[in-house]
Design a protein around this motif. Structure first.
Motif, PDB file in Angstrom:
ATOM      1  N   THR A  36      -4.966  18.017  -0.885  1.00  0.00           N
ATOM      2  CA  THR A  36      -6.000  16.992  -0.655  1.00  0.00           C
ATOM      3  C   THR A  36      -5.543  15.618  -1.148  1.00  0.00           C
ATOM      4  OG1 THR A  36      -7.044  17.548  -2.783  1.00  0.00           O
ATOM      5  CG2 THR A  36      -7.871  18.682  -0.804  1.00  0.00           C
ATOM      6  N   ASP A  91       2.434   6.925   7.001  1.00  0.00           N
ATOM      7  CA  ASP A  91       1.425   7.968   6.814  1.00  0.00           C
ATOM      8  C   ASP A  91       1.912   9.313   7.338  1.00  0.00           C
ATOM      9  OD1 ASP A  91      -0.220   6.111   5.635  1.00  0.00           O
ATOM     10  OD2 ASP A  91      -1.432   5.752   7.431  1.00  0.00           O
ATOM     11  N   ASN A 125      -6.165  12.446   1.072  1.00  0.00           N
ATOM     12  CA  ASN A 125      -7.525  12.102   1.487  1.00  0.00           C
ATOM     13  C   ASN A 125      -7.874  10.686   1.028  1.00  0.00           C
ATOM     14  OD1 ASN A 125      -7.668  14.660   2.501  1.00  0.00           O
ATOM     15  ND2 ASN A 125      -9.106  15.450   0.974  1.00  0.00           N
ATOM     16  N   GLY A 126      -8.268   9.850   1.974  1.00  0.00           N
ATOM     17  CA  GLY A 126      -8.646   8.481   1.631  1.00  0.00           C
ATOM     18  C   GLY A 126      -7.490   7.563   1.307  1.00  0.00           C
ATOM     19  N   LYS A 127      -6.256   7.982   1.608  1.00  0.00           N
ATOM     20  CA  LYS A 127      -5.080   7.176   1.244  1.00  0.00           C
ATOM     21  C   LYS A 127      -4.316   6.645   2.467  1.00  0.00           C
ATOM     22  CE  LYS A 127      -4.087   9.149  -3.314  1.00  0.00           C
ATOM     23  NZ  LYS A 127      -5.238  10.079  -3.422  1.00  0.00           N
ATOM     24  N   ALA A 128      -4.952   6.563   3.610  1.00  0.00           N
ATOM     25  CA  ALA A 128      -4.280   5.999   4.779  1.00  0.00           C
ATOM     26  C   ALA A 128      -3.927   4.540   4.507  1.00  0.00           C
ATOM     27  CB  ALA A 128      -5.181   6.105   6.002  1.00  0.00           C
ATOM     28  N   THR A 129      -2.693   4.179   4.801  1.00  0.00           N
ATOM     29  CA  THR A 129      -2.215   2.827   4.475  1.00  0.00           C
ATOM     30  C   THR A 129      -2.339   1.853   5.642  1.00  0.00           C
ATOM     31  OG1 THR A 129       0.061   3.307   5.179  1.00  0.00           O
ATOM     32  CG2 THR A 129      -0.531   3.821   2.885  1.00  0.00           C
ATOM     33  N   LYS A 156       0.834  -1.200   0.000  1.00  0.00           N
ATOM     34  CA  LYS A 156       0.000   0.000   0.000  1.00  0.00           C
ATOM     35  C   LYS A 156       0.871   1.253   0.000  1.00  0.00           C
ATOM     36  CE  LYS A 156      -3.925  -2.073   2.440  1.00  0.00           C
ATOM     37  NZ  LYS A 156      -4.753  -2.036   3.681  1.00  0.00           N
ATOM     38  N   GLN A 187       1.259   6.922  -6.829  1.00  0.00           N
ATOM     39  CA  GLN A 187       0.227   7.919  -7.125  1.00  0.00           C
ATOM     40  C   GLN A 187       0.783   9.339  -6.972  1.00  0.00           C
ATOM     41  OE1 GLN A 187      -2.644   6.543  -4.261  1.00  0.00           O
ATOM     42  NE2 GLN A 187      -3.683   5.190  -5.722  1.00  0.00           N
TER      43      GLN A 187
END
Length: 459
Positions: free
Chosen positions: A161, A174, A164-168, A116, A123
């Motif tokens: 941003t 992180d 956002n929504g990318k916590a591993t 992850k 990304q």
């Protein structure tokens, strides 16, 4: 996977690191570049990349198997240690599998086994690659501030941003990814300004992002700079931008270094800047002029080793030059420093228990010690025995009734490297102010050594 093409250096690193991780990292990849290149694996050491393995692809395939020394960022690519060109960041803690294809401009992740953390890094790479190409890969991609600045401001805005929504699920990553993002953007922004272009902006034309990046913010501690592969490079580039923004002109020598270092609040990082500056000097006198003023910032072991490696080629060991400021434990474990011996003529004896010629000098050394009674002379014996022979050293001191000041430096020690002690015994004489008298003095069995010590003691 066929690992026959993994270099022995990678395997050696794997075995050497077994204490640092529970499971190895397996990297396999393909090389899709315009011409064949060697692929390298780097670790991050105090804000710089250090190559730990390399592989020559066979049929465009390559691989590494290694135990990571630490959890954090590593670098894989076809570039070198000095520059981010053609190199890419990955995160390893042990047990990961990384499957990549390297191209001339970026890389792709293959398969479904990539972690992850490395998916998030990919990304981020995809978002910022336009800046990377124009700022870092500028020899291949032509750009000026007129097209770069708007793109930079757009990507900086998107970065706010991005996570956002990318916590591993890995709290350490992180947290660190935020520092990586910040320093990546600073690296691109500063490299763009500091590299050749067909048109350069005035200060008034700098985009808004440049007003938000300050060296004194990223250099409050060593953490951000040291954990980023190009941390010191990025810090020095940012200082040059901040100086330009503050309309501070570059100045030579010590005055310029003082100005440069003033942008860094952390003393350890100041020391790193001093070492970067010292690497430019070709004369001992110029080198010492800098260390006399800024040497107080060179405090860590790695910094001191770096200073000595830079100084060593400049040394002439001329009488009157400063002796090395060493400190070693005595037979009771108490640290004794060279500085504490100021006011006395110092005779240093470099020896080891296994050395027959060293032992042959024992009777003469004992007699010399008696002859020096009442004189401002200190005899210091420095052992270069291996750690496994330390007890043997202590026993020989007792059994032989060795006097003087008995210190233990170990087999690979700073003193021997500094004075290029390749054979023992070796005797060195320093005056009452810690300056060199003779770094290859006669042995105690030679009456000339006694004459030399008495002459210095009388001064």
């Amino acid at each position: 996977m066929n690992f026959k093409f993994i270099l022995n250096t990678a395997l050696a690193f794997a075995f050497a690191g077994t204490l640092h991780a529970q499971a190895p990292v397996e990297i396999k990849g393909a090389l899709n570049t315009s011409y064949p290149k060697q692929v390298k694996l780097f670790k991050v050491v105090e804000g710089k990349t250090v190559e730990i393995a390399n592989a020559s692809p066979q049929k465009k395939k390559f691989g590494f198997l290694f135990y990571p020394e630490y959890e954090g960022i590593y670098v894989v690519g076809t570039g070198n240690e000095l520059s981010p060109n053609d190199n890419h960041l990955f995160y390893f803690k042990g047990g990961e599998q990384l499957d990549i294809t390297l191209s001339d401009t970026s890389y792709t992740l293959n398969g479904k086994l990539n972690s992850k953390e490395n998916i998030v890094l990919k990304q981020w790479k995809d978002l910022t690659n336009p800046l990377y190409q124009k700022a870092i890969n500028f020899m291949k991609v032509q750009s000026t501030f007129m097209d770069y600045f708007p793109q930079q401001e757009s990507i900086v805005a998107k970065s706010k941003t991005f996570l956002n929504g990318k916590a591993t699920g890995n709290p350490k990553f992180d947290k660190q990814i935020k520092d990586i993002m910040q320093l990546d953007l600073i690296s691109y922004a500063t490299n763009f300004i500091n590299t050749p272009r067909s048109a350069h902006p005035s200060l008034d034309e700098y985009s808004d992002f440049y007003g938000t990046i300050k060296a004194n913010e990223i250099a409050k501690t060593t953490h951000k700079v040291y954990n980023y592969p190009y941390g010191l490079r990025t810090l020095t580039a940012l200082i040059s931008i901040n100086m330009r923004q503050d309309k501070k002109a570059y100045k030579p020598a010590a005055e310029g270094l003082a100005l440069f270092a003033s942008y860094v609040p952390n003393d350890t990082l100041k020391g790193d800047l001093v070492l970067e500056n010292l690497a430019r000097y070709k004369s001992y006198d110029d080198f010492k002029a800098i260390t006399n003023q800024f040497g107080k910032y060179i405090v860590t072991k790695s910094q001191q080793e770096k200073e000595n490696s830079l100084l060593s080629p400049l040394l002439t060991y001329k009488p009157g030059t400063d002796g090395l400021q060493f400190a070693y434990a005595d037979k009771d474990g108490k640290q004794v420093s060279f500085a504490s011996l100021k006011g006395k003529v110092v005779l240093v004896d470099v020896w080891a228990t296994w050395c027959g010629p060293c032992r042959a000098e024992f009777p003469h050394l004992k007699q010399l010690e008696k002859d020096m009674e009442g004189q401002p002379v200190q005899i210091v014996s420095i052992s270069t025995d291996a750690d496994k022979d330390k007890e043997k050293w202590l026993k020989m001191i007792k059994d032989e009734g060795l006097g003087g000041m008995q210190l233990y430096a170990g087999q690979s020690n700073e003193f021997s490297k500094y004075y290029k002690v390749n054979t023992i015994p070796r005797f060195l004489v320093f005056d009452k102010n810690g300056k060199i008298v003779n770094v290859d003095a006669p042995r105690p069995s030679n009456p000339k050594l006694k004459e030399l010590l008495l002459a210095e003691a009388a001064k």
